[in-house]
Design a protein around this motif. Structure first.
Motif, PDB file in Angstrom:
ATOM      1  N   GLU A 260       0.808  -1.210   0.000  1.00 26.98           N
ATOM      2  CA  GLU A 260       0.000   0.000   0.000  1.00 26.98           C
ATOM      3  C   GLU A 260       0.846   1.267   0.000  1.00 26.98           C
ATOM      4  O   GLU A 260       0.315   2.378  -0.120  1.00 26.98           O
ATOM      5  N   SER A 261       2.170   1.137   0.118  1.00 18.66           N
ATOM      6  CA  SER A 261       3.039   2.307   0.189  1.00 18.66           C
ATOM      7  C   SER A 261       3.117   3.022  -1.166  1.00 18.66           C
ATOM      8  O   SER A 261       3.226   2.381  -2.218  1.00 18.66           O
ATOM      9  N   PRO A 262       3.104   4.359  -1.152  1.00 19.40           N
ATOM     10  CA  PRO A 262       3.229   5.101  -2.423  1.00 19.40           C
ATOM     11  C   PRO A 262       4.560   4.882  -3.126  1.00 19.40           C
ATOM     12  O   PRO A 262       4.686   5.197  -4.316  1.00 19.40           O
ATOM     13  N   VAL A 263       5.573   4.345  -2.417  1.00 15.65           N
ATOM     14  CA  VAL A 263       6.879   4.173  -3.035  1.00 15.65           C
ATOM     15  C   VAL A 263       6.804   3.220  -4.230  1.00 15.65           C
ATOM     16  O   VAL A 263       7.610   3.326  -5.169  1.00 15.65           O
ATOM     17  N   TRP A 264       5.820   2.315  -4.226  1.00  9.48           N
ATOM     18  CA  TRP A 264       5.704   1.368  -5.338  1.00  9.48           C
ATOM     19  C   TRP A 264       5.213   2.048  -6.620  1.00  9.48           C
ATOM     20  O   TRP A 264       5.462   1.558  -7.712  1.00  9.48           O
TER      21      TRP A 264
ATOM     22  N   ALA B 118       1.959 -17.158  -2.485  1.00  8.00           N
ATOM     23  CA  ALA B 118       3.249 -17.555  -3.063  1.00  8.00           C
ATOM     24  C   ALA B 118       3.587 -16.688  -4.275  1.00  8.00           C
ATOM     25  O   ALA B 118       4.742 -16.259  -4.456  1.00  8.00           O
ATOM     26  N   ALA B 119       2.599 -16.419  -5.126  1.00  3.75           N
ATOM     27  CA  ALA B 119       2.838 -15.573  -6.290  1.00  3.75           C
ATOM     28  C   ALA B 119       3.222 -14.155  -5.876  1.00  3.75           C
ATOM     29  O   ALA B 119       4.086 -13.520  -6.498  1.00  3.75           O
ATOM     30  N   LEU B 120       2.613 -13.651  -4.800  1.00  5.26           N
ATOM     31  CA  LEU B 120       2.925 -12.300  -4.331  1.00  5.26           C
ATOM     32  C   LEU B 120       4.350 -12.231  -3.780  1.00  5.26           C
ATOM     33  O   LEU B 120       5.078 -11.262  -4.029  1.00  5.26           O
TER      34      LEU B 120
ATOM     35  N   VAL C 236      -2.338  -6.832  -1.498  1.00  5.99           N
ATOM     36  CA  VAL C 236      -2.451  -5.643  -2.340  1.00  5.99           C
ATOM     37  C   VAL C 236      -3.787  -4.981  -2.048  1.00  5.99           C
ATOM     38  O   VAL C 236      -4.820  -5.656  -1.975  1.00  5.99           O
ATOM     39  N   PRO C 237      -3.830  -3.667  -1.846  1.00  7.50           N
ATOM     40  CA  PRO C 237      -5.111  -2.988  -1.573  1.00  7.50           C
ATOM     41  C   PRO C 237      -6.133  -3.265  -2.671  1.00  7.50           C
ATOM     42  O   PRO C 237      -5.802  -3.353  -3.853  1.00  7.50           O
ATOM     43  N   THR C 238      -7.372  -3.399  -2.253  1.00  8.25           N
ATOM     44  CA  THR C 238      -8.450  -3.673  -3.207  1.00  8.25           C
ATOM     45  C   THR C 238      -8.560  -2.543  -4.233  1.00  8.25           C
ATOM     46  O   THR C 238      -8.578  -1.363  -3.883  1.00  8.25           O
ATOM     47  N   GLY C 239      -8.616  -2.926  -5.495  1.00  9.01           N
ATOM     48  CA  GLY C 239      -8.741  -1.946  -6.574  1.00  9.01           C
ATOM     49  C   GLY C 239      -7.442  -1.316  -7.006  1.00  9.01           C
ATOM     50  O   GLY C 239      -7.435  -0.500  -7.938  1.00  9.01           O
ATOM     51  N   SER C 240      -6.328  -1.673  -6.357  1.00 10.54           N
ATOM     52  CA  SER C 240      -5.053  -1.069  -6.712  1.00 10.54           C
ATOM     53  C   SER C 240      -4.435  -1.795  -7.905  1.00 10.54           C
ATOM     54  O   SER C 240      -4.538  -3.024  -8.032  1.00 10.54           O
ATOM     55  N   ALA C 241      -3.778  -1.025  -8.764  1.00 11.20           N
ATOM     56  CA  ALA C 241      -3.086  -1.590  -9.925  1.00 11.20           C
ATOM     57  C   ALA C 241      -1.588  -1.646  -9.700  1.00 11.20           C
ATOM     58  O   ALA C 241      -0.815  -1.769 -10.664  1.00 11.20           O
ATOM     59  N   VAL C 242      -1.154  -1.584  -8.413  1.00 10.98           N
ATOM     60  CA  VAL C 242       0.276  -1.527  -8.136  1.00 10.98           C
ATOM     61  C   VAL C 242       0.979  -2.800  -8.594  1.00 10.98           C
ATOM     62  O   VAL C 242       2.115  -2.758  -9.081  1.00 10.98           O
TER      63      VAL C 242
ATOM     64  N   VAL D 126       4.935  -5.530 -11.987  1.00  6.66           N
ATOM     65  CA  VAL D 126       5.238  -6.649 -12.883  1.00  6.66           C
ATOM     66  C   VAL D 126       5.627  -6.125 -14.264  1.00  6.66           C
ATOM     67  O   VAL D 126       6.596  -6.606 -14.886  1.00  6.66           O
ATOM     68  N   GLY D 127       4.914  -5.122 -14.752  1.00  8.08           N
ATOM     69  CA  GLY D 127       5.250  -4.574 -16.067  1.00  8.08           C
ATOM     70  C   GLY D 127       6.630  -3.935 -16.090  1.00  8.08           C
ATOM     71  O   GLY D 127       7.413  -4.150 -17.031  1.00  8.08           O
ATOM     72  N   ALA D 128       6.965  -3.151 -15.046  1.00  7.34           N
ATOM     73  CA  ALA D 128       8.282  -2.501 -15.015  1.00  7.34           C
ATOM     74  C   ALA D 128       9.392  -3.538 -14.889  1.00  7.34           C
ATOM     75  O   ALA D 128      10.458  -3.408 -15.514  1.00  7.34           O
TER      76      ALA D 128
END
Length: 617
Positions: free
Chosen positions: A355-359, A426-428, A595-601, A606-608
């Motif tokens: 949930e941290s903005p650093v991500w 495990a995936a996380l 991961v927070p609900t609704g977050s695309a972090v 993964v994309g980066a």
């Protein structure tokens, strides 16, 4: 090795002859009280050991107030009726003496063996307006002696402490006067009947008298006060507000290391402050039970108004002690919560929650981090306070994500959908490990013979962040295990022979993470043996293991899996109370990352990560 005790913690005594040491930065008075079954001083004033008075059997006489003390104790020579020995510290009387313990650095009490070796230490912290404090107690339990770190004080000083142990107030005041007499305090001399006139002394050219007083020294007898008059007590110093917490306020060469050490310092502080609270409550409960037992053992006080008064007095003392403990706990938790609010936003991605903005500003790192966050840890006394659970990289132990039974404190339960949650967890974890390593620094292999974890790992598979999938069936899993086992053997031989450059050119030198889902389904005895080998030998040469498994499903392998179960760090996909710390053995509640609900972090990270691993980048 010296064990560091916290308030309320106890430890068995392996000797009957020992010494109690005290170290402080100011002179303190040391005393002891022998206590019987009823919680009263054994023999009244005869059971109190004070400087300059004959000590009770089994005790040496304490010395006068001093910064250091050594008090010899012979437990075998104590009276048979003695169940406890309370050792207390007190502030001495006299000019310049501090007004309260809160104005001093925390004194330290040491348990010394027969040869003078230090066996345990206890820093008496958390004091404020107290002028006398029971530092430790030696008590008899089931025929054996133990030491308990107490750290409970009295604002009323030694008289209140002794009165609390059944000594009448007048005797307590008399004993306290002898115990706290400061050795440096000058005794007042009798005034002369015909005092000689004081000479005028030298004068300045202007006719004024020369003042020889040091400009930085206060006068011992201010003008208008008789030199032998009782000095006015100094007003107690106002409580010092705790310093505002600062992120990175710990030792370390880099900010990352300082933050890592600060988080672990917060974890240890929470462990110790909760242990102190629990120990204080246990002490209050034991004391109340002893007092009530003493009332019931006396036929004269079993009936009538006396037993009701005794119960009420015992309950009042119990509530007072518990209230003090709760106040200290609330104060420490408030300080830790303030520190957490400062530290959490400053954590780098490897240590930060999802949930941290650093991500959101994530960039693949150039170097692997010092440690990685697996989740959060908490205790029931502080439900809102969560301490990051950090483990060093590279992983010294593999991970076992339990897809089976979770402890709920009252029995065993198996929540519905736990296997799917375990796969997602495990995936996380695999995603975080990939994200905190530099591009190409970690290769992740997935063994999922039944394919039940395909949905959880689809994002990583589609982004090309997993090694090529092995052929289906047992042969494909055996081929991956064989390749990783051969890699471990080759790197071990190269390291031991000092010939790292002799490794085969096609060998993947990146760290390797093997994720085994739904273990042991699809594994035979040979595959299990190889997994055990990778778990034992792999971490030292960069091969790590992450198992998603149900212990009950693996029970058919018998003792073959016991070393694997013990060698891996068990974590859970739901909050569970199963991790113990090595200091005071609390059972901590582990909360897995989410991961927070609704977050695309997650998609962003993964994309980066995938883009940074593409050829030519």
């Amino acid at each position: 090795m010296t064990a560091e005790l916290v308030r309320g913690q106890n430890q068995a005594l392996p000797w009957t002859r020992l010494e109690i040491g005290v170290e402080a930065d100011r002179a303190l008075a040391l005393g002891a009280v022998l206590v019987g079954e009823a919680g009263r001083a054994l023999g009244g004033a005869q059971g109190v050991a004070l400087p300059g008075a004959p000590p009770p059997p089994g005790l040496a006489a304490p010395g006068p107030p001093a910064p250091t003390h050594r008090l010899a104790v012979d437990l075998g020579a104590l009276p048979a009726a003695a169940t406890r020995l309370d050792l207390f510290l007190a502030l001495p009387d006299g000019p310049g003496a501090p007004a309260r313990f809160g104005a001093l650095a925390a004194p330290r009490v040491l348990l010394l063996g027969p040869g003078g070796e230090k066996a345990a230490g206890f820093a008496v912290t958390g004091l404020a307006g107290e002028t006398a404090v029971v530092a430790v107690e030696l008590y008899r339990r089931n025929g054996a002696w133990k030491i308990r770190a107490v750290g409970q004080g009295y604002q009323g000083g030694v008289p209140a402490l002794l009165t609390d142990r059944g000594i009448d107030p007048e005797t307590a005041r008399r004993l306290a006067a002898g115990a706290q007499a400061h050795p440096a305090a000058p005794l007042p001399a009798a005034p002369r009947p015909d005092p000689e006139p004081v000479p005028a002394g030298p004068t300045t050219p202007a006719g004024g008298r020369v003042d020889y007083t040091h400009p930085g020294r206060r006068s011992a007898a201010p003008a208008g006060r008789h030199p032998y008059a009782t000095p006015t007590p100094a007003a107690p110093a106002p409580p010092v507000a705790p310093a505002a917490p600062v992120a990175g306020d710990a030792s370390g060469w880099s900010m990352e290391e300082r933050l890592h050490n600060q988080v672990w310092g917060m974890f240890e502080d929470l462990a110790r402050t909760v242990a102190s609270y629990r120990g204080a409550v246990e002490f209050a409960e034991d004391r109340r039970e002893r007092e009530l037992d003493a009332v019931l053992d006396d036929p004269r006080s079993r009936t009538g108004r006396g037993v009701a008064d005794a119960r009420a007095a015992a309950s009042e003392r119990y509530e007072t002690l518990v209230a003090r403990a709760q106040e200290a706990l609330d104060r420490d938790l408030a300080q830790l919560a303030a520190e957490s609010r400062v530290v959490e936003p400053a954590l780098p991605p490897a240590l930060a929650g999802w949930e941290s903005p650093v991500w959101h500003a994530y960039r693949p790192p150039e170097q692997p981090p010092l440690s990685v966050r697996l989740g959060d840890l908490g205790l029931p006394e502080a439900p809102e306070l969560r301490i990051p659970m950090l483990v060093r990289l590279p992983l010294e132990r593999g991970l076992w994500i339990d897809a089976g039974r979770l402890s709920d404190g009252e029995g065993e339960s198996r929540p519905a959908g736990l296997r799917a949650l375990a796969a997602g967890s495990a995936a996380l974890h695999a995603t975080r490990l990939l994200a905190v390593h530099p591009p190409g620094g970690l290769t992740v292999h997935l063994l999922d013979p039944a394919g039940s974890g395909a949905a959880a790992f689809a994002g990583l598979r589609n982004a090309g962040l997993l090694a090529p999938a092995p052929p289906a069936g047992a042969a494909g899993g055996a081929e991956v295990l064989e390749r990783l086992t051969r890699r471990v053997d080759l790197v071990q031989m190269a390291v031991r022979g000092g010939a790292r450059e002799a490794l085969p050119p096609g060998l993947d030198t990146a760290e390797q993470l093997l994720v085994v889902h739904d273990f042991p389904r699809g594994f035979d005895d040979r595959a299990v043996t190889r997994l055990r080998y990778l778990a034992d030998e792999g971490p030292a040469v960069g091969v790590h293991l992450l198992l998603v498994a149900d212990r009950d499903d693996a029970a058919g392998y018998g003792p073959l899996l016991d070393p694997l179960w013990r060698g891996l760090l068990r974590i859970t996909p739901l909050p569970d109370r199963h991790l113990a710390d090595p200091w005071v053995h609390h059972l901590w509640t582990f909360t897995p990352p989410c991961v927070p609900t609704g977050s695309a972090v997650l998609e962003t990270v993964v994309g980066a990560t995938a883009r940074a691993r593409r050829p030519g980048r």
